[in-house]
Design a protein around this motif. Structure first.
Motif, PDB file in Angstrom:
ATOM      1  N   PHE A  25      60.103  53.305  22.107  1.00 45.40           N
ATOM      2  CA  PHE A  25      58.872  52.894  21.445  1.00 45.40           C
ATOM      3  C   PHE A  25      59.072  52.999  19.937  1.00 45.40           C
ATOM      4  N   ARG A  26      59.093  51.865  19.254  1.00 46.18           N
ATOM      5  CA  ARG A  26      59.313  51.837  17.803  1.00 46.18           C
ATOM      6  C   ARG A  26      57.988  51.596  17.099  1.00 46.18           C
ATOM      7  N   ALA A  27      57.476  52.643  16.425  1.00 50.17           N
ATOM      8  CA  ALA A  27      56.206  52.553  15.711  1.00 50.17           C
ATOM      9  C   ALA A  27      56.208  53.575  14.587  1.00 50.17           C
ATOM     10  N   SER A  41      50.978  53.112  20.877  1.00 44.47           N
ATOM     11  CA  SER A  41      52.312  53.160  21.475  1.00 44.47           C
ATOM     12  C   SER A  41      52.455  54.373  22.379  1.00 44.47           C
ATOM     13  N   LEU A  42      51.926  55.510  21.952  1.00 46.86           N
ATOM     14  CA  LEU A  42      51.988  56.709  22.781  1.00 46.86           C
ATOM     15  C   LEU A  42      51.099  56.564  24.015  1.00 46.86           C
ATOM     16  N   ALA A  43      49.979  55.846  23.878  1.00 42.11           N
ATOM     17  CA  ALA A  43      49.141  55.580  25.049  1.00 42.11           C
ATOM     18  C   ALA A  43      49.908  54.744  26.069  1.00 42.11           C
ATOM     19  N   LEU A  44      50.597  53.718  25.590  1.00 44.19           N
ATOM     20  CA  LEU A  44      51.416  52.900  26.484  1.00 44.19           C
ATOM     21  C   LEU A  44      52.532  53.736  27.106  1.00 44.19           C
ATOM     22  N   ALA A  45      53.155  54.592  26.301  1.00 47.39           N
ATOM     23  CA  ALA A  45      54.228  55.444  26.816  1.00 47.39           C
ATOM     24  C   ALA A  45      53.738  56.296  27.975  1.00 47.39           C
ATOM     25  N   GLY A  54      61.032  57.888  28.342  1.00 47.56           N
ATOM     26  CA  GLY A  54      60.631  57.299  27.072  1.00 47.56           C
ATOM     27  C   GLY A  54      61.238  58.022  25.893  1.00 47.56           C
ATOM     28  N   LEU A  55      61.381  57.305  24.789  1.00 51.68           N
ATOM     29  CA  LEU A  55      61.911  57.839  23.534  1.00 51.68           C
ATOM     30  C   LEU A  55      61.195  57.142  22.392  1.00 51.68           C
TER      31      LEU A  55
END
Length: 358
Positions: A25-27, A41-45, A54-55
C-alpha cells in the motif's frame, strides 16, 4: 492497546516483507496533504488482510503516520524523498516483485509513475477520485458516487469497483453502518475537519456556532496532524458558559461513539463525511480543496447531506447564517442514504482474483 513508542515503525524484515505474495500500500500523509489517503489505504488493508500479507510504503512518514500504521498492525517501509519518476524506478529496482499487488493512493502517482511500476510485472490497483490520465491498472477503486468506467482511460482488462458500495471504511464504521433516521431537533453538533485541518477551519466553525447561541453541546474532533488549537482555547475562554468538548487523535473504535453521540456533524467532503454518512448521521458539509467539490455537490443534490459550498470563502457573519440554515434543514428535511448496501466481500474477491495462479 499497548503504549506506542515515539517511533512505531515495524521492522521491514517481518513476514509480510519476505512473503512470496504481498499487497503493498503506497500512500502518504502529513500536515500539508492531510491523512485521508493513508486512512483509506489502511482501511482497505484491513478489508483484504485475509487475502495476503500487507506492507505499507510511505515517504519519510511523520510520527502520526507511523503510529497509524502501527495501530493497524502492519509493517512499514519508509521511502526516501525522491521525485515521482525516481521513486518509481527505486521501487522497481529495490522493492517490487512480479508476485506483488501494488496499491497506489495519492495525487503524485501519475500515468508515467503507474507505467514505470507496472514494468515490474506486479498487479496494480489504483485508489482514485480524479480519473486523470491513463491507468495501466488491473483494478481501479473509486468510492465516489456518480462515477462510471466510462470516466476512465484504462486497459481493456481493467476491472472496476465504483461507487459508495465500495466505501473504504475501517472496521468499526462497517460494523455500525446504518440508514438515516427521521429528521429531528439538533441540539448538539460535532465539528471535524480531518487529520490535519490545514486551514484551521475548526476554530472558525466553533466561532460561528458560538455566535448562534442555540446549541446545548459542541464537540471538536481534531486529528493527530492538526495544529495546536490556540484559537480554540481563546474561544473557549471567552465563552465559559458553553459546553464544548475537545477530542483529539481518536482511534476508529473511539470515533464511532463520538460521532453517534451528537445530533449533527460538520465536516468537509472527505473521508470523515463518508464515515459520518455511512453511520447515518445528519451532516453539514462543504469543501476547501478542489478534490472535495464534486462529493459536496453530489450529497447535497441527492438529499444525503447539506452543503454550504466553499468553507474558506465565507466571512464570519455569513458563515454563521449558512450554518444556521443548514441546521434548520437537517432538523426538518428527510435524508436519503449514502449507500444502500456495502460490498467489502466483493472487494476482497477482486483482490483474490489478482493473486498469482488465481
Amino acid at each position: 492497546m499497548p503504549k506506542l513508542s515515539s517511533r512505531s515503525t515495524i521492522s521491514p524484515t517481518k513476514s509480510a516483507v519476505n512473503s512470496a505474495v504481498r499487497i503493498l500500500f503506497r500512500a502518504d500523509g502529513n500536515t500539508t496533504i492531510g491523512l485521508g489517503h493513508m486512512v483509506r489505504s489502511l482501511a482497505l488493508a484491513d478489508m483484504v488482510r485475509a487475502v495476503a500479507p500487507g506492507l505499507v510504503l510511505a515517504r519519510t512518514p511523520p510520527a502520526v503516520v507511523r503510529e497509524l500504521v502501527a495501530q493497524a498492525g502492519l509493517p512499514l517501509l519508509e521511502l526516501p524523498e525522491l521525485a515521482p519518476a525516481e521513486e518509481a524506478d527505486y521501487l522497481l529496482a529495490r522493492v517490487l516483485r512480479p508476485t506483488d499487488v501494488l496499491v497506489l493512493d495519492g495525487y503524485g502517482f501519475d500515468s508515467d509513475y503507474r507505467r514505470r511500476v507496472r514494468a515490474s510485472g506486479c498487479r496494480l490497483v489504483c485508489l482514485d477520485d480524479l480519473h486523470a490520465g491513463f491507468f495501466p491498472a488491473d483494478l481501479i477503486i473509486n468510492h465516489s458516487p456518480g462515477v462510471t468506467a466510462a470516466d476512465y482511460q484504462a486497459e481493456p482488462t481493467t476491472r472496476f469497483c465504483l461507487g459508495p458500495a465500495f466505501s473504504l471504511l475501517r472496521p468499526p464504521f462497517l460494523r455500525h453502518a446504518a440508514l438515516p433516521r427521521p429528521a429531528g431537533p439538533v441540539a448538539s453538533v460535532l465539528v471535524c475537519f480531518g487529520g490535519a485541518d490545514p486551514l484551521q477551519l475548526t476554530a472558525r466553525m466553533l466561532a460561528a456556532l458560538l455566535a448562534l447561541g442555540s446549541l446545548a453541546r459542541i464537540g471538536l474532533l481534531l486529528g493527530g496532524a492538526a495544529a495546536a488549537p490556540t484559537a480554540i482555547q481563546a474561544l473557549l475562554a471567552a465563552h465559559p458558559q458553553q459546553q464544548v468538548t475537545l477530542y483529539r487523535s481518536l482511534l476508529a473504535e473511539e470515533m464511532v461513539p463520538v460521532l453517534l453521540g451528537y445530533d449533527a456533524v460538520i465536516c468537509p467532503a472527505s473521508t470523515i463525511l463518508i464515515e459520518s454518512l455511512v453511520l447515518g448521521r445528519p451532516v453539514i458539509t462543504g469543501y476547501y480543496a478542489d478534490n472535495q467539490r464534486a462529493l459536496a455537490a453530489y450529497v447535497h443534490a441527492h438529499q444525503q447531506a447539506h452543503s454550504v459550498g466553499d468553507f474558506a470563502a465565507y466571512s464570519d457573519p455569513p458563515l454563521a447564517a449558512a450554518l444556521r440554515a443548514g441546521l434548520s434543514r437537517l432538523a426538518t428535511q428527510p435524508r436519503q442514504p449514502y449507500a444502500q448496501q456495502l460490498a467489502p466481500d466483493e472487494l476482497r474477491a477482486r483482490f483474490r482474483a489478482l493473486l498469482p495462479g488465481a
